[in-house]
Each structure stands twice: as C-alpha cells, then as structure tokens.
Design a protein around this motif. Structure first.
Motif, PDB file in Angstrom:
ATOM      1  N   THR A  56     -29.923  21.565  27.685  1.00  0.00           N
ATOM      2  CA  THR A  56     -30.058  22.075  29.055  1.00  0.00           C
ATOM      3  C   THR A  56     -28.772  21.835  29.846  1.00  0.00           C
ATOM      4  O   THR A  56     -28.263  22.730  30.528  1.00  0.00           O
ATOM      5  N   LEU A  57     -28.243  20.638  29.731  1.00  0.00           N
ATOM      6  CA  LEU A  57     -27.045  20.290  30.499  1.00  0.00           C
ATOM      7  C   LEU A  57     -25.844  21.147  30.136  1.00  0.00           C
ATOM      8  O   LEU A  57     -25.028  21.498  30.993  1.00  0.00           O
ATOM      9  N   ARG A  58     -25.761  21.501  28.874  1.00  0.00           N
ATOM     10  CA  ARG A  58     -24.561  22.214  28.421  1.00  0.00           C
ATOM     11  C   ARG A  58     -24.475  23.628  28.974  1.00  0.00           C
ATOM     12  O   ARG A  58     -23.401  24.238  28.950  1.00  0.00           O
ATOM     13  N   ALA A  59     -25.599  24.133  29.480  1.00  0.00           N
ATOM     14  CA  ALA A  59     -25.553  25.448  30.117  1.00  0.00           C
ATOM     15  C   ALA A  59     -24.629  25.399  31.332  1.00  0.00           C
ATOM     16  O   ALA A  59     -23.888  26.347  31.612  1.00  0.00           O
ATOM     17  N   SER A  60     -24.627  24.276  32.055  1.00  0.00           N
ATOM     18  CA  SER A  60     -23.766  24.168  33.241  1.00  0.00           C
ATOM     19  C   SER A  60     -22.573  23.247  33.006  1.00  0.00           C
ATOM     20  O   SER A  60     -21.551  23.356  33.671  1.00  0.00           O
ATOM     21  N   HIS A  61     -22.712  22.314  32.070  1.00  0.00           N
ATOM     22  CA  HIS A  61     -21.622  21.363  31.800  1.00  0.00           C
ATOM     23  C   HIS A  61     -21.342  21.382  30.307  1.00  0.00           C
ATOM     24  O   HIS A  61     -21.962  20.646  29.539  1.00  0.00           O
ATOM     25  N   HIS A  62     -20.389  22.215  29.930  1.00  0.00           N
ATOM     26  CA  HIS A  62     -20.133  22.469  28.519  1.00  0.00           C
ATOM     27  C   HIS A  62     -19.768  21.189  27.764  1.00  0.00           C
ATOM     28  O   HIS A  62     -20.194  20.960  26.637  1.00  0.00           O
ATOM     29  N   ARG A  78     -32.093  15.751  35.397  1.00  0.00           N
ATOM     30  CA  ARG A  78     -31.995  15.491  36.844  1.00  0.00           C
ATOM     31  C   ARG A  78     -31.188  14.229  37.131  1.00  0.00           C
ATOM     32  O   ARG A  78     -30.331  14.217  38.013  1.00  0.00           O
ATOM     33  N   LEU A  88     -27.471  14.983  36.469  1.00  0.00           N
ATOM     34  CA  LEU A  88     -26.871  15.874  37.472  1.00  0.00           C
ATOM     35  C   LEU A  88     -26.720  15.187  38.831  1.00  0.00           C
ATOM     36  O   LEU A  88     -25.794  15.490  39.587  1.00  0.00           O
TER      37      LEU A  88
END
Lengths: 282, 562
Positions: free
Chosen positions: B480-486, B556, B559
């Motif tokens: 999930t995180l990698r969608a916004s933070h590669h 969460r 982020l």
C-alpha cells in the motif's frame, strides 16, 4: 563372565559409613549377576547424594535435575526400548521435588527400576527434613520438629497401581541385591524403597535404629494386593522388608503402537517417507 | 471478497469456515482464514474471517462483504465492518435486522437444518447459503462433506447444504461476483499449527511430550493423530516440567524430540532448557505466544515473549531462536530448528503465536526434498576411544554418541559442571574450559542464521522492521505504501538469535525514516537490535491488545510520521 568390579568406578564423595556404599555394591553385583552390558544400561538420576550414583557405577548415565529423574528415564525408554533403564535417587528427589512425576510414572508404568535411597533426611543441603522424615524430627529448618506426617511411598505406589513394590535396607545387602535383580527384570515400573542411615545428618534413624526393627516378610504372597498394602503400612517397632507386590500389568511401551519392532532411535528415516502426510490438506 | 462468520462458542463457526474455505480452495481460489475466539467452551462471541482472492492473501481485511450472523450479537458487533453493498446471512426466526437495514438475506437456518435431520446442522445450511450468494455451485462442498463425515451424517449435511443453497438463491441469484481464479496447480490448505506439526513429522521428530496449552495444542493433537501410521510417540505429560525432561531423555537416547507450549508453560520449562544447555542435548521447543503476564489472554496473540525466550534459563549457555513468519517459510524453518539442534547439540526455540497458529491459507504443496535430516552422530570409523561425551575440541562440538551405540563405551551426561567424561568436577580450570567450550559453538551457529527478508525497494528511504507472524500484514502495508512512497521496504526477521545483523546494519543508517512494528508493549525486538548493533529505530509501532495488526493501521502510522 560378568564381575561386580567391572561396574564399579574408583572414588566416591560420600561420607565414610554412608549407606550408599552398600547400595552401590549391591547394584554392581545385581548388574553383574544379570550380566547386563554397561553401555546398554542407562541410569537416570536427579540431584542429591544418591543421585551421584551414575558417577560411581560404570553404565551410561543421565544425571539431570533435582526431582526430574523419572521423566528423562521415560523418554529414554520410548526412544530405545533395548536399554535397561534404572532411576537412582533419594527420598527428597523422588518423593518431594519429583512427587508429581512419581505419581504419574506409576500410572504410566514404563519398564524401569526405581531405586530410592530413603534416608529420611536431606543430606546434600545439610540436614533438613525430607518428605519421609519422622514426625517431631528437629532440624535446622524444622526447629520445632516435623509437624507433617511422613509420606508413605510404598502405600502410595500400591494405591496408584504399581506392579512391583519392595522395601529393602542397605544393611541387608544380599536381600537388596536379589530385590534389585527382580526389579530390573520386572516388566514395568518397579519401586524399591531402600532404607539407609545418613550417618551425618539423621541422628534419629541410625543404623542401629533400623537394624533392630527390620525383619523379612517371609511367607508373604506377592500377588496379594491387600496384604501388600498392609505390609506397606507397617512402621515403627517392626519394619518389614521384601517384595510386597509383584504383578505385571501392561507397560507404557507395550501400549504404544509406534514402538512395535525396532527401537525408535535405530530406525532409518527420510522426509520422503512421510511426504504423503500433506495429502490430507489438499 | 471478505466474509465474517460469527456466533457463540459451540455454534460451529470453525466448521463452517473450514468447510467453506476448503471448498473455495478446491474451486481454485486463494483463501485465508483467521480465528478470533474466547477462552470458553460455550457461549461468548467467536468469529472467523475468510478472505478470498485470486491469489492467496497474506492478511485478513478490516472490512467485510458478507456477514454470516448466527446470532444477533454477531450482527451488532460486526455491522460497522460490513460494506454498504454487503449482505447479511441470518436466521429471521432468531432475530430481525433494523428496518432501515436492507442488506439482510434471511435464511431459516434452524428450521431448514431440522428438516434435514437436526438443528445442529444450521451451520451447514449457512455454508450452502453463502455459496449461493457467491454464485457458486454446491458440488465441491458436497464432496467435502462426504470426505469429512460418515455416510449417514454426510447425507444429512448434504441435504442441509442444498436447502441453504436453494433458499438463498431465491433471495438473490448472484449477489456477488467472485474474483477471477489464478489456478496454479493443486494447493494445500492448512493452519500454522498443522504446518509446524507436519514439519516436525517430516523432520523425523519421533517423540513429542507436552502439556496442553493454547495456542500450541494444535501441534500436539496433529502429531498425536500420526503416531501409529508414522511411528512416533506423543505423550501428554503431567506438567511442562515433565514434558521438557521427557523430551530431553528421549533426545539423549537417540530420537529427535520436541515439546510445544506457550509462555506460561515455557516458564515451567526454563530449568529444563538450562539442562539442555548444560548437557548439550538437542531439543526443539515451540513456544506459541499469547498475551501475558500470567494467564493473560489465553486465546489471543502477542509477540511478548521474545525477551523471555532469549534469556530464560539459569546460567550461560548458547541457544538459537527462530520464528514463524508465514506458512510457506515456517515449514522449512522448523526443519532448520531440528537440524541446528542436532548439529550444535543445543536447545532451539521456535517462536510462533496465536495469530500464526490459527491462520490458515492455501499455499503450494511443500517440497519434502528440501528438508534436511542429518543426525550428526559420532561414527564407528572416527570414534576416539575411550569415548568422552564432552571431549574438548576446537569448535566446541564434542562427538555425540548414544547410550548403547558402541559396545563397551558408556555415555554420561551431567547437569553438574563436569569433565570430558561427564563426571562431576569443581576445579576452576575445568570449569573455565567447559564454559568456553559450550559458548564457542555460538560462532559457527551465528553464521547459520538467515538474514532478514527484504521486501520492497532495495535501497529504502522508508524502512519498516518486523519479525515473526506479522510478515503478511507488514508486507501488505508496504504494498500500500509503495503506491505513494516508492522507496519503501520491509526488512523482516525470521531467525532471531544469534541476531543476523549484516543487512540491517547496512540499510537502517541509509533510510530516511525507520519503524519497527511489534505485537507487544515495549518494543522487544527494537531493544534487541539496539543491544546487538547499537542501531535505534525512529518509531515503534506497537499493538498489545491481543489482536493482530491490520495493515491499514501500519500504513496510517507510517504516513503520520513521514
């Protein structure tokens, strides 16, 4: 030809005059007369003066923790049914710290001979009461005298269904040796409670105290459980010695289907032998 | 597709979840189930989560598409999780939904079960209803019933299943569209305890002595069922003290032996662990963690016993600690535990927990050719006579012989400090030699530890650390995180002690921000990392309410700080 000397190791750390010497000699003679190869005898013990026996008898040994001699002996029997397994420990070890294992090992009934050196006192920790100490016995801890009645190991073992129950005295070595032999070949759990003086810490139950009280239980029928129970409860002025009860019942090992055939420890194994086990999850 | 099945203990949720899951697996879907249950035999509230995807999911989801409410409490407790377009399978003769809630699929579970042969089969009616709602035919489930039950019972259950299927079909033909299948050959479907039991069996474990304790009892009962067919002995000991000492006796006499327990039982085994250390006897102990202290939350999950297993036992002696991360790995890792125990003649602790133990997933079958089963025993050809059990050697490993193995050679193990023969000693020189001999084995052992698995970016700016059963959840969080933070990655530890520290020492200082997620209140792994490497993570993400993380809360937390 097997000789008792072949089972004895040189030095011991026991007090001069200790009952353990006679017990050790009787055991060596019993092993020699049965001609059991030392490497195939495993002696498990706990901690205490009696529990040092694996260091003074030339057999394989597992000198474990205080009170914990019986569980490894049971595990070893499961692993290798070709071993003769002896448990050698004191009254504190067998009946106090290891009381729960004592009760449940009787129930389980593995083929092992349990030789309890019962001197009614704690030797290694210097003179406190043991579970078999007499009422009123004063010690450095039981300063007002023992107030809890002694545990009766033989009656307890009989009540729990032990197949072989005997009492010996370290001062009657021939009788002890013969009883040990009978216990070693008995198929199942065999308890031999061996009365012995502690020359250093037990000033109450001395050699002379025992000597004037013990007598052979002659003419006793060893398959008469009620008579055995009655003998086990005799204590005081007259203390009977002998095999009180000897009636085999199915052993722990004989009821485990996995133990049919070669000892577990000697069976070859490959993971591929059990690969079919995952089929039930498909 | 997420399904919650809930009711009182004794309603048979587990049976429903298992049958339903297995039927879906046979259809070619990827399935995960988890259990949430109370420490009671009847009543209370228990539920199972079932997640179905094309590929087997690694964690359960926080929301549900279908709620199977076997009682009203289930509806009340879980309605918040049900999506607006979700559906509720319930028995209208037991309770009714609020008028405003139009998601209900009323199926007379008990009445239909009674007609099929007994109201106990209400859960089977529910399986039929769910299959119908999913647009699936009942054939696979019917076959499973025939495999599971005796002919008469199977027939009645089949009638119940078909009745449920038919009743639900009338309410909505196909309420949901199933995800596509990504069929990649046959799967096995099993939970963590079964995987560990299977691994022990396949590693040649011939003796298990244990005392029942949640959450490890499943290993115990799995292996108990295999005794006659596969030639092993399983004994229920009178207590955990007996359990560990029996296993040591069996190991000393020559078989691979294991015990399994939870933190409280392991506390009783601490003395025996120390004995294994002193006598250099191989032993595998599976510790399935649950929240403590004392009895704690008996049926819940925690990673609170890491420090305990690292330091339990009096005196100083070497041990290895490995952990269960996910089903695909744990099978081979428990085999490694047996291998290390034999090779290094020491206790090996394998850490599991309730979440791992009770989570079942569909995975590819295990490859038994990958398993090792070498015993590392002394051989007749190189035996030095007279045999000495504790012969001093350069690497600290004394050739291990078994009692009875070599004529004329006795084998003596001792819990007192001893000489090479195994005899009691008290002299200072021998004591020093023996302590260093025992500890020397740690050097070679450390080289056997697997570095943690890196999942995500190879040079991460956001580094998440984890260990044990949180693997699937943390991996999902990274996805999930990698969608916004590669440049995010998970560094997940499987082998814990001796701590493999090469990768973390390289990656952690390069990361802009680091997190360590653990199911405990004090960050025990983060503490271990600091003690061993001097490295400190920036943030600890801790959960200690007895429930597993969900990946959303990890995302969460990350982020919030990035």
């Amino acid at each position: 030809m097997c000789k008792a000397a072949d089972y004895l190791k040189e030095e011991t750390a026991w007090c001069p005059g200790c009952g353990n010497f006679a017990i050790r000699q009787a055991l060596a003679e019993a092993l020699a007369e049965l001609c059991l190869p030392p490497h195939r005898v495993l002696m498990c013990s706990g901690i205490g003066q009696a529990a040092k026996m694996p260091h003074y008898i030339r057999v394989s040994g597992f000198n474990g923790l205080h009170g914990r001699a019986l569980p490894p002996a049971t595990g070893a029997r499961v692993a290798n049914t070709s071993l003769t397994v002896i448990v050698e420990s004191g009254d504190g070890d067998s009946y106090g710290e290891g009381g729960n294992h004592f009760i449940h090992t009787v129930r389980r009934n593995p083929h092992l001979a349990h030789f309890v050196h019962n001197n009614q006192v704690y030797g290694l920790t210097k003179g406190q009461a043991s579970p078999t100490s007499e009422l009123g016995m004063k010690t450095g801890v039981q300063t007002g005298g023992v107030i809890s009645p002694p545990l009766n190991p033989l009656a307890l073992a009989l009540i729990m269904g032990a197949g072989f129950v005997a009492r010996c005295f370290s001062g009657e070595k021939e009788h002890l040796k013969e009883t040990m032999k009978a216990a070693l070949v008995f198929p199942g759990y065999a308890l031999v409670d061996i009365l012995q003086p502690c020359v250093t810490f037990n000033k109450l139950n001395t050699y002379a105290w025992y000597k004037t009280r013990v007598y052979p239980a002659e003419g006793h029928n060893t398959s008469d459980w009620m008579a055995a129970l009655s003998l086990s409860r005799q204590w005081g002025e007259q203390i009977p010695l002998g095999i009180f009860y000897s009636v085999p019942r199915p052993t722990f090992e004989s009821q485990l289907p996995a133990l049919e055939g070669e000892p577990l420890a000697l069976r070859p194994f490959s993971p591929l032998d059990v690969a079919r086990a995952q089929d039930e999850f498909r | 597709m997420n399904i919650i099945i809930g009711g009182a203990a004794g309603d048979g949720m587990e049976t429903i979840a298992h049958l339903l899951a297995k039927a879906l697996v046979r259809e070619g879907y990827g399935v995960l189930t988890t259990k949430d249950y109370m420490s009671r035999v009847r009543g209370g509230h228990n539920f199972s989560l079932l997640r179905v995807e094309a590929e087997t999911p690694r964690a359960s989801a926080a929301t549900a598409d279908i709620l199977v409410a076997l009682n009203e409490e289930t509806f009340l407790l879980h309605r918040e999780k049900l999506l607006p377009r979700g559906r509720i399978v319930f028995d209208p003769e037991l309770f009714s939904l609020p008028a405003a809630d139009d998601r209900g699929l009323p199926v007379k579970l008990r009445t239909l079960a009674l007609a099929a042969g007994g109201k106990i089969m209400a859960n089977t009616v529910a399986i039929g209803a769910v299959l119908s709602v999913l647009g699936l035919k009942p054939a696979a489930a019917v076959r499973l019933l025939a495999e599971t039950f005796a002919p008469d019972t199977a027939q009645q259950n089949t009638a119940a299943l078909l009745a449920g299927h038919e009743a639900a079909a009338k309410l909505c033909g196909t309420c949901f569209t199933m995800p596509p299948k990504s069929f990649e050959g046959p799967s096995i479907f099993l939970d963590g305890n079964q995987a560990l039991g299977l691994a022990a069996l396949a590693s040649g474990c011939r003796f298990l002595s244990a005392y029942p304790m949640t959450p490890s009892t499943g290993i115990f009962s799995y292996l108990a069922g295999k005794q006659a067919e596969f030639g092993l002995v399983v004994e229920q000991a009178e207590d955990e003290i007996a359990a560990v000492n029996m296993a040591l006796g069996a190991s000393f006499a020559g078989v691979r032996a294991m015990t399994c327990t939870s933190g409280g039982g392991f506390a009783l085994m601490a003395e025996g662990l120390s004995l294994a250390g002193m006598t250099e006897t191989p032993l595998v102990i599976v510790v399935g963690m649950r929240p403590g202290p004392a009895t704690g939350l008996p049926t819940r999950s925690e990673q609170g016993d890491l420090n305990f297993v690292l330091y339990a036992g009096h005196g100083e002696f070497p041990r290895a600690v490995l952990s269960a991360t996910h089903l695909e790995d744990a099978f081979y890792r428990l085999n490694k535990a047996f291998d290390l125990a034999d090779k290094y003649q020491m206790p090996v602790i394998f850490l599991s927990d309730q979440y791992f133990a009770d989570t079942a997933r569909a995975i590819p079958p295990y490859d038994f050719t990958r398993l090792r089963c070498e015993r590392y025993l002394a051989g007749a050809e190189n035996l030095v006579r007279p045999y000495k059990r504790y012969r001093l050697t350069d690497d600290g490993l004394s050739p291990r012989a078994l009692p009875g193995q070599f004529p004329e050679e006795t084998v003596l193990a001792d819990s007192d400090e001893h000489d090479e023969d195994g005899h009691i000693i008290e002299d200072a020189a021998t004591r020093g030699l023996m302590v260093s001999k025992r500890l020397r084995r740690l050097e070679a052992l450390a080289a056997e530890m697997d570095e943690p698995e890196l999942y995500g970016h190879p040079e991460p700016e956001i580094l998440l650390l984890g260990w044990g059963s949180t693997y699937g959840i943390l991996r999902e969080a990274i996805e999930t995180l990698r969608a916004s933070h590669h440049r995010a990655a998970l560094l997940h530890f499987r082998d814990l002690w001796p701590l493999p520290s090469a990768m973390v020492t390289k990656l952690l200082p390069l990361a802009k921000i680091s997190f360590c997620a653990e199911n405990n209140a004090t960050g025990q792994f983060a503490g271990l990392l600091r003690r061993e490497t001097g490295l400190t993570v920036d943030h600890k993400i801790l959960r200690y309410d007895g429930r597993p993380f969900d990946s959303g809360e990890i995302v969460r937390e990350v982020l919030k700080n990035v």
